[in-house]
Design a protein around this motif. Structure first.
Motif, PDB file in Angstrom:
ATOM      1  N   CYS A   7       0.824  -1.217   0.000  1.00 23.27           N
ATOM      2  CA  CYS A   7       0.000   0.000   0.000  1.00 23.27           C
ATOM      3  C   CYS A   7       0.857   1.265   0.000  1.00 23.27           C
ATOM      4  O   CYS A   7       0.828   2.038   0.955  1.00 23.27           O
ATOM      5  CB  CYS A   7      -0.920  -0.001   1.209  1.00 23.27           C
ATOM      6  SG  CYS A   7      -2.040  -1.388   1.268  1.00 23.27           S
ATOM      7  N   GLN A  13       0.492   3.981  -1.558  1.00 20.48           N
ATOM      8  CA  GLN A  13      -0.355   5.174  -1.549  1.00 20.48           C
ATOM      9  C   GLN A  13      -0.771   5.505  -0.120  1.00 20.48           C
ATOM     10  O   GLN A  13      -0.627   6.638   0.334  1.00 20.48           O
ATOM     11  CB  GLN A  13      -1.579   4.952  -2.426  1.00 20.48           C
ATOM     12  CG  GLN A  13      -2.580   6.076  -2.379  1.00 20.48           C
ATOM     13  CD  GLN A  13      -3.855   5.725  -3.125  1.00 20.48           C
ATOM     14  OE1 GLN A  13      -3.938   4.708  -3.796  1.00 20.48           O
ATOM     15  NE2 GLN A  13      -4.849   6.563  -2.992  1.00 20.48           N
ATOM     16  N   ARG A  14      -1.295   4.549   0.580  1.00 24.16           N
ATOM     17  CA  ARG A  14      -1.757   4.787   1.956  1.00 24.16           C
ATOM     18  C   ARG A  14      -0.598   5.207   2.852  1.00 24.16           C
ATOM     19  O   ARG A  14      -0.721   6.131   3.657  1.00 24.16           O
ATOM     20  CB  ARG A  14      -2.458   3.555   2.512  1.00 24.16           C
ATOM     21  CG  ARG A  14      -3.047   3.836   3.892  1.00 24.16           C
ATOM     22  CD  ARG A  14      -3.916   2.724   4.381  1.00 24.16           C
ATOM     23  NE  ARG A  14      -3.121   1.506   4.527  1.00 24.16           N
ATOM     24  CZ  ARG A  14      -3.633   0.337   4.809  1.00 24.16           C
ATOM     25  NH1 ARG A  14      -4.931   0.194   4.940  1.00 24.16           N
ATOM     26  NH2 ARG A  14      -2.864  -0.721   4.938  1.00 24.16           N
ATOM     27  N   THR A  40       2.222   6.679   2.030  1.00 26.20           N
ATOM     28  CA  THR A  40       2.714   8.010   1.668  1.00 26.20           C
ATOM     29  C   THR A  40       1.749   9.104   2.111  1.00 26.20           C
ATOM     30  O   THR A  40       2.178  10.106   2.684  1.00 26.20           O
ATOM     31  CB  THR A  40       2.989   8.106   0.160  1.00 26.20           C
ATOM     32  OG1 THR A  40       3.879   7.051  -0.209  1.00 26.20           O
ATOM     33  CG2 THR A  40       3.622   9.432  -0.195  1.00 26.20           C
ATOM     34  N   VAL A  41       0.469   8.952   1.845  1.00 25.30           N
ATOM     35  CA  VAL A  41      -0.471  10.008   2.253  1.00 25.30           C
ATOM     36  C   VAL A  41      -0.523  10.147   3.770  1.00 25.30           C
ATOM     37  O   VAL A  41      -0.770  11.245   4.279  1.00 25.30           O
ATOM     38  CB  VAL A  41      -1.894   9.831   1.670  1.00 25.30           C
ATOM     39  CG1 VAL A  41      -1.882   9.909   0.167  1.00 25.30           C
ATOM     40  CG2 VAL A  41      -2.551   8.562   2.150  1.00 25.30           C
ATOM     41  N   LEU A  69       3.352  11.203  -4.935  1.00 30.20           N
ATOM     42  CA  LEU A  69       1.902  11.084  -5.128  1.00 30.20           C
ATOM     43  C   LEU A  69       1.438  11.386  -6.548  1.00 30.20           C
ATOM     44  O   LEU A  69       0.531  10.711  -7.039  1.00 30.20           O
ATOM     45  CB  LEU A  69       1.174  11.903  -4.075  1.00 30.20           C
ATOM     46  CG  LEU A  69       1.352  11.271  -2.684  1.00 30.20           C
ATOM     47  CD1 LEU A  69       0.940  12.221  -1.592  1.00 30.20           C
ATOM     48  CD2 LEU A  69       0.604   9.958  -2.582  1.00 30.20           C
ATOM     49  N   LEU A  73       2.052   8.049  -8.261  1.00 33.93           N
ATOM     50  CA  LEU A  73       1.018   7.069  -7.917  1.00 33.93           C
ATOM     51  C   LEU A  73      -0.311   7.436  -8.572  1.00 33.93           C
ATOM     52  O   LEU A  73      -1.043   6.557  -9.042  1.00 33.93           O
ATOM     53  CB  LEU A  73       0.853   6.992  -6.401  1.00 33.93           C
ATOM     54  CG  LEU A  73       1.960   6.271  -5.648  1.00 33.93           C
ATOM     55  CD1 LEU A  73       1.816   6.499  -4.146  1.00 33.93           C
ATOM     56  CD2 LEU A  73       1.956   4.791  -5.974  1.00 33.93           C
ATOM     57  N   HIS A  74      -0.609   8.714  -8.617  1.00 32.97           N
ATOM     58  CA  HIS A  74      -1.835   9.198  -9.259  1.00 32.97           C
ATOM     59  C   HIS A  74      -1.867   8.758 -10.720  1.00 32.97           C
ATOM     60  O   HIS A  74      -2.875   8.259 -11.214  1.00 32.97           O
ATOM     61  CB  HIS A  74      -1.889  10.729  -9.147  1.00 32.97           C
ATOM     62  CG  HIS A  74      -3.216  11.328  -9.445  1.00 32.97           C
ATOM     63  ND1 HIS A  74      -4.051  11.782  -8.455  1.00 32.97           N
ATOM     64  CD2 HIS A  74      -3.860  11.565 -10.610  1.00 32.97           C
ATOM     65  CE1 HIS A  74      -5.148  12.268  -8.995  1.00 32.97           C
ATOM     66  NE2 HIS A  74      -5.056  12.147 -10.308  1.00 32.97           N
ATOM     67  N   LEU A 105      -2.477   4.986 -11.018  1.00 37.41           N
ATOM     68  CA  LEU A 105      -3.879   4.671 -10.739  1.00 37.41           C
ATOM     69  C   LEU A 105      -4.792   5.141 -11.864  1.00 37.41           C
ATOM     70  O   LEU A 105      -5.782   4.486 -12.178  1.00 37.41           O
ATOM     71  CB  LEU A 105      -4.299   5.278  -9.403  1.00 37.41           C
ATOM     72  CG  LEU A 105      -3.607   4.677  -8.175  1.00 37.41           C
ATOM     73  CD1 LEU A 105      -3.930   5.484  -6.929  1.00 37.41           C
ATOM     74  CD2 LEU A 105      -3.972   3.213  -8.001  1.00 37.41           C
ATOM     75  N   TRP A 132      -4.087  16.545  -6.106  1.00 41.12           N
ATOM     76  CA  TRP A 132      -3.325  15.348  -5.764  1.00 41.12           C
ATOM     77  C   TRP A 132      -3.938  14.687  -4.544  1.00 41.12           C
ATOM     78  O   TRP A 132      -4.861  15.212  -3.936  1.00 41.12           O
ATOM     79  CB  TRP A 132      -1.861  15.693  -5.494  1.00 41.12           C
ATOM     80  CG  TRP A 132      -1.132  16.319  -6.648  1.00 41.12           C
ATOM     81  CD1 TRP A 132      -0.463  17.507  -6.637  1.00 41.12           C
ATOM     82  CD2 TRP A 132      -0.990  15.798  -7.984  1.00 41.12           C
ATOM     83  NE1 TRP A 132       0.073  17.758  -7.872  1.00 41.12           N
ATOM     84  CE2 TRP A 132      -0.227  16.730  -8.722  1.00 41.12           C
ATOM     85  CE3 TRP A 132      -1.434  14.645  -8.631  1.00 41.12           C
ATOM     86  CZ2 TRP A 132       0.109  16.539 -10.053  1.00 41.12           C
ATOM     87  CZ3 TRP A 132      -1.105  14.461  -9.964  1.00 41.12           C
ATOM     88  CH2 TRP A 132      -0.341  15.399 -10.657  1.00 41.12           C
ATOM     89  N   MET A 133      -3.374  13.584  -4.123  1.00 45.24           N
ATOM     90  CA  MET A 133      -3.900  12.813  -2.994  1.00 45.24           C
ATOM     91  C   MET A 133      -3.310  13.262  -1.665  1.00 45.24           C
ATOM     92  O   MET A 133      -3.022  12.451  -0.794  1.00 45.24           O
ATOM     93  CB  MET A 133      -3.615  11.327  -3.208  1.00 45.24           C
ATOM     94  CG  MET A 133      -4.325  10.732  -4.404  1.00 45.24           C
ATOM     95  SD  MET A 133      -3.894   9.007  -4.670  1.00 45.24           S
ATOM     96  CE  MET A 133      -2.324   9.163  -5.513  1.00 45.24           C
TER      97      MET A 133
END
Length: 176
Positions: free
Chosen positions: A21, A23-24, A26-27, A57, A60-61, A64, A77-78
């Motif tokens: 994960c 993404q999770r 990093t955010v 991000l 990753l964006h 996705l 962005w996220m």
């Protein structure tokens, strides 16, 4: 027939197993109180991670988006772009110029570079055909966009690809 790049295939198979994960993770490095990013869990926020974390991000964006994730924003962005800008603009500016890791630290070129780069990423959403600017404060705060991989302007990336893309691939020198 195209040759198989075994190392790339191995990365595709093992990356999700080792780091399922990204993404999770990093955010969650963006701290709610400060607005800046930390480099690792249980560490303090550091201005340079404005680029090192926030810069991952957009990548990753893009991945996705290519996978067809319909939940992605087409405007931001996220991460909380405004909070990151506030952290850099309020907490990372050194009174006589330059940018710093965090309040109380000395300025240096490293943190100046990566704080500015992260600030630029927070200001510019460039997602395929969508472009949006999110600039905190007056218009004079806006920086030029930076590429999240190369940390140079997107125009310079295009020029470099055009130049190097036509050059022959160097062959390894077999003589010692």
């Amino acid at each position: 027939m195209k040759p198989v790049d075994e190392s790339r295939d191995a990365q595709r198979l093992t990356f999700p197993l080792l780091f399922p994960c990204p993404q999770r993770w990093t955010v969650n490095r963006q701290m709610r109180l400060e607005g800046g990013f930390q480099g690792r869990t249980n560490k303090l926020v550091d201005g340079c991670y404005s680029f090192w974390q926030a810069g991952t991000l957009p990548l990753l964006h893009r991945v996705l988006m290519m996978e067809g994730d319909e939940a992605l924003s087409k405007e931001s962005w996220m991460f909380h772009q405004g909070a990151l800008q506030e952290y850099v603009l309020i907490c990372c500016q050194f009174i006589s110029g330059g940018l710093i890791d965090k309040p109380g630290k000395a300025r240096d070129f490293y943190h100046t570079c990566y704080c500015l780069s992260g600030l630029s990423i927070a200001q510019h959403f460039i997602g395929g055909k969508y472009n949006h600017n999110h600039v905190m404060g007056p218009a004079r705060n806006e920086l030029h966009a930076t590429h999240p991989v190369y940390n140079i302007s997107p125009e310079a990336v295009v020029q470099a690809n055009s130049y190097f893309g036509v050059l022959p691939v160097p062959s390894p020198n077999t003589s010692s």
